[in-house]
Design an enzyme around this catalytic site. Structure first.
Site, PDB file in Angstrom:
ATOM      1  N   ASP A   1      -9.269   6.049  -0.285  1.00  0.00           N
ATOM      2  CA  ASP A   1      -8.237   6.852  -0.959  1.00  0.00           C
ATOM      3  C   ASP A   1      -8.887   7.622  -2.109  1.00  0.00           C
ATOM      4  O   ASP A   1     -10.128   7.657  -2.229  1.00  0.00           O
ATOM      5  CB  ASP A   1      -7.090   5.949  -1.449  1.00  0.00           C
TER       6      ASP A   1
ATOM      7  N   GLU B   1       0.821  -1.216   0.000  1.00  0.00           N
ATOM      8  CA  GLU B   1       0.000   0.000   0.000  1.00  0.00           C
ATOM      9  C   GLU B   1       0.852   1.262   0.000  1.00  0.00           C
ATOM     10  O   GLU B   1       0.512   2.243  -0.654  1.00  0.00           O
ATOM     11  CB  GLU B   1      -0.970   0.009   1.188  1.00  0.00           C
TER      12      GLU B   1
ATOM     13  N   TYR C   1      -5.974   5.760   5.309  1.00  0.00           N
ATOM     14  CA  TYR C   1      -6.205   4.784   4.244  1.00  0.00           C
ATOM     15  C   TYR C   1      -5.380   3.510   4.470  1.00  0.00           C
ATOM     16  O   TYR C   1      -5.914   2.389   4.439  1.00  0.00           O
ATOM     17  CB  TYR C   1      -5.865   5.392   2.868  1.00  0.00           C
TER      18      TYR C   1
END
Ligand code: SF4
Length: 349
Positions: free
Chosen positions: A139, A38, A121
């Site tokens: 996001d 991520e 997020y």
């Protein structure tokens, strides 16, 4: 009526189950793998991240390995991904996870959020995908989907809009499959509800619930607040040679590309004569000066417009570090802004 409502959950999950992109971090989604992927995926395309992710996992397979790694190792693995504060934060967070949690990322949204470099997020993605906690992961992609589903013209760049959207997704999270639900939204944004006025609504599993589609506004949404203008900076970058070696130096410890290696540069777009003069003032004795192709590099707030020169020196100045081309490639993290000027070295290999 809102488009973001509990009715979207079942069609999105069943669409996700019918097939989604095969991504290396989705096989065995451990907390560490989700976290690293991520952070890498922020601002970088999935296809570009694949190779980085696999190389990273081979060298630094877990939190302990990352915490114990030398800066040169993790910076090199990150080279080209940009936003180098992110990789420094990964290392700081790994050290903290070892000290506080014995090397296991905590299964708690608030504790994840408190780690360096982990925002709402990423904390939501790790909590839901790796730990199965019912927390949203919102996001830019998910904000775009939400604005279209709701036919909402509030700028998605407004922090209040993001907070409200998180709350609304939190209210409809399926407690049995929170990670898959978040991933189905990410997948929808990445493959179908595409940005820049190009959503593929005819392929969308929630078209029947989408208010933006029904009002004919899908392509106009989302709305963003006007961006601040990016500052343009002219620079003259020097590929300095002493014999076969290349001269590099470290950037200051704060500011843009802090602490990274760079090719030396002078301010402004200088002519060959101005470069000769500037190097003469420094007492650098030049044997050859050739022009290189100009290049441009865009950062978040600034754009570098770079004039380039190939310079051969008679003596190596003490303020530069001289390295071989292969050491530069393999051991030093050089930001991608400088790569265009290294292409002349390819002829030597
Ligand atoms: Fe996005 Fe179109 Fe689906 Fe609406 S119908 S969510 S605009 S792809």
């Amino acid at each position: 009526m809102n488009g973001v409502c509990s009715a979207i959950v079942a069609p999105l999950l069943s669409w996700y189950d019918q097939g989604h992109r095969d991504l290396p971090w989705r096989t065995r989604p451990t907390p560490y793998r989700v976290w690293i992927s991520e952070i890498m995926l922020q601002q970088t395309r999935v296809e570009a991240v694949r190779g980085y992710f696999e190389r990273w996992m081979q060298s630094l397979p877990d939190v302990h390995a990352l915490a114990a790694a030398d800066e040169a190792v993790y910076m090199k693995l990150w080279e080209g991904l940009g936003y180098y504060s992110r990789v420094r934060n990964l290392h700081r967070a790994a050290v903290e996870v070892c000290e506080k949690y014995g090397g296991e990322l905590p299964a708690d949204y608030g504790h994840l959020l408190a780690l360096p470099g982990i925002g709402d997020y990423t904390a939501g993605a790790i909590a839901s995908i790796a730990f199965g906690l019912p927390v949203p992961a919102v996001d830019g992609n998910v904000l775009r989907v939400a604005a279209r589903l709701d036919n909402d013209f509030t700028p998605i760049t407004d922090p209040k809009y993001k907070k409200l959207t998180r709350e609304r997704f939190a209210a409809i999270m399926p407690t049995d499959r929170p990670g898959d639900f978040n991933q189905s939204l990410m997948e929808l944004g990445a493959t179908t509800c595409l940005p820049n006025g190009a959503p593929l609504c005819s392929d969308c599993p929630v078209q029947h619930l989408c208010l933006g589609y029904h009002h004919g506004n899908a392509a106009q949404l989302p709305v963003r607040a006007a961006k601040k203008m990016r500052r343009a900076e002219n620079r003259t970058v020097l590929l300095i040679r002493y014999g076969t070696l290349i001269g590099i130096r470290r950037r200051p410890d704060s500011g843009l590309l802090a602490g990274l290696w760079e090719l030396p540069a002078l301010e402004g777009a200088l002519s060959p004569d101005a470069v000769r003069q500037a190097l003469g003032v420094r007492g650098w004795q030049m044997e050859k000066l050739l022009s290189l192709h100009p290049a441009k590099h865009i950062f978040t707030h600034v754009e570098w417009r770079m004039t380039g020169y190939y310079v051969e020196l008679a003596e190596p100045p003490a303020e530069l570090t001289f390295v071989t081309p292969s050491a530069l490639r393999e051991e030093y993290a050089l930001p991608s802004a400088f790569r265009p000027f290294l292409s002349v070295l390819e002829d030597e290999e």
